[in-house]
Design an enzyme around this catalytic site. Sequence first.
Site, PDB file in Angstrom:
ATOM      1  N   ASP A  82       0.826  -1.205   0.000  1.00 18.93           N
ATOM      2  CA  ASP A  82       0.000   0.000   0.000  1.00 18.93           C
ATOM      3  C   ASP A  82       0.863   1.259   0.000  1.00 18.93           C
ATOM      4  OD1 ASP A  82      -2.065  -1.777   0.277  1.00 18.93           O
ATOM      5  OD2 ASP A  82      -2.963  -0.806   2.019  1.00 18.93           O
ATOM      6  N   HIS A  95       3.481  -2.556   3.194  1.00 21.46           N
ATOM      7  CA  HIS A  95       3.485  -1.165   2.748  1.00 21.46           C
ATOM      8  C   HIS A  95       4.778  -0.750   2.047  1.00 21.46           C
ATOM      9  CE1 HIS A  95       0.209  -1.170   5.689  1.00 21.46           C
ATOM     10  NE2 HIS A  95      -0.238  -0.086   5.097  1.00 21.46           N
TER      11      HIS A  95
END
Length: 414
Positions: free
Chosen positions: A154, A312
């Site tokens: 992400d 992430h």
Amino acid sequence: MVWKIALAATTIFMGVNAAATTNYTSTVDPLNVVIPEIPQTTSLDEGIQCTYYSTPNAIVPSEWPTVWGSATSNGMNTSAEFTALYNSIDWTKAPNHPVRKLAATGGLDMTGYDNVNDPACWWSSTTCKIPKVEGINADLYACPEPEVWGITFDDGPNCSHNAFYDFLEKEKQKATMFYIGSNVVNWPYGALRGVKDGHHIAGHTWSHKMMTTLTNQEVLAELYYTQKAIKHVTGVTPKHWRPALGDLDDRVRWIATQLDLTAILWNLDTFDWAANVQPGVTEQTVDDHYKEYIDMGNNGTFTNSGNIVLSHEINAMTMNFFMKHYPEIKKAYNHVMDVATCMNITQPYAEKAVTFPTFEQAIGSSSASSPSGAVTPGAGKANASSAPSSGASGSVSLNGPLFIAALFGLFVLV
């Protein structure tokens, strides 16, 4: 030239449930991506990578939301383009669930919500993933194929990701990258690198706000301008997205469906972003999560179906976590791959010329054959006619609010 062909048109998406009239435009050929060799795209020094640069395809700021501001900012909610989009949707069919509120702590206020019956299929409350209303795209949350680690990252493109993307390229490892619209326009060559390297690109909203706390207009804008940014910069229009902190319900899903978007969630969370940010979460905590999930690959947890792991691209630390544990992940799981491939989604973009392999093709099954006309992302080659300026003049909005949004998202009033 770097920007080879025009793929610009007003489009009416004709997906299973799509309804909205959109205006995504681009002059980029996603099958012929060339990234200029400037310091920001070649250096491994974070400071150099994160120095502002200009591109031949830069946005006109007056035609876009404020970077890291609300997607309805800068007059976008009253623009002719957005008004036409909004009016092309039959809002009488939208699920009538309330706009959620934020508590004083900054997290979601779930006071009074019926989480037993869960009428809105509110993921933040119950982790509900199957819509309770017909005509809404259901969430994807686990790879159906056995012994699969579904890789997702992400909050990209991060300006300092060169070493990380170099690592993935060296390992011939594809992942699903969820790009924030504001980051895409800030760091366009970072987004192009994702397409060039053949990663599965998906959206992650314009400004990383909790989607159920936004009005219908604001939800639509967060999704639309992220899609538009990715298309403008990379030439592809994703069919998948991930809500910030996983916050969505059937109202948000319905709006996303109008743009032919399907949410991808997860069933394992590394909490990598929280290390040294959230009290009680250290780097060792995240290492322990990775080790636990690696053990699951060895102990038969995913014998019948695989996982999708939330990690992430937000900073060097989170990217290093994955690189550190990657060798053990590869040993523990038979297959490590992007979500499109593990889900047998061969056309994850509106642009049908860009195709991904099926699961069987990706693992090299002798019975697999390539789809007719299939072209893998980043396969084309071209020559850059001129490189853009790599000087530090200009400005770029940093993604500090992302940490704040993520931090506040941890506190929920029940």
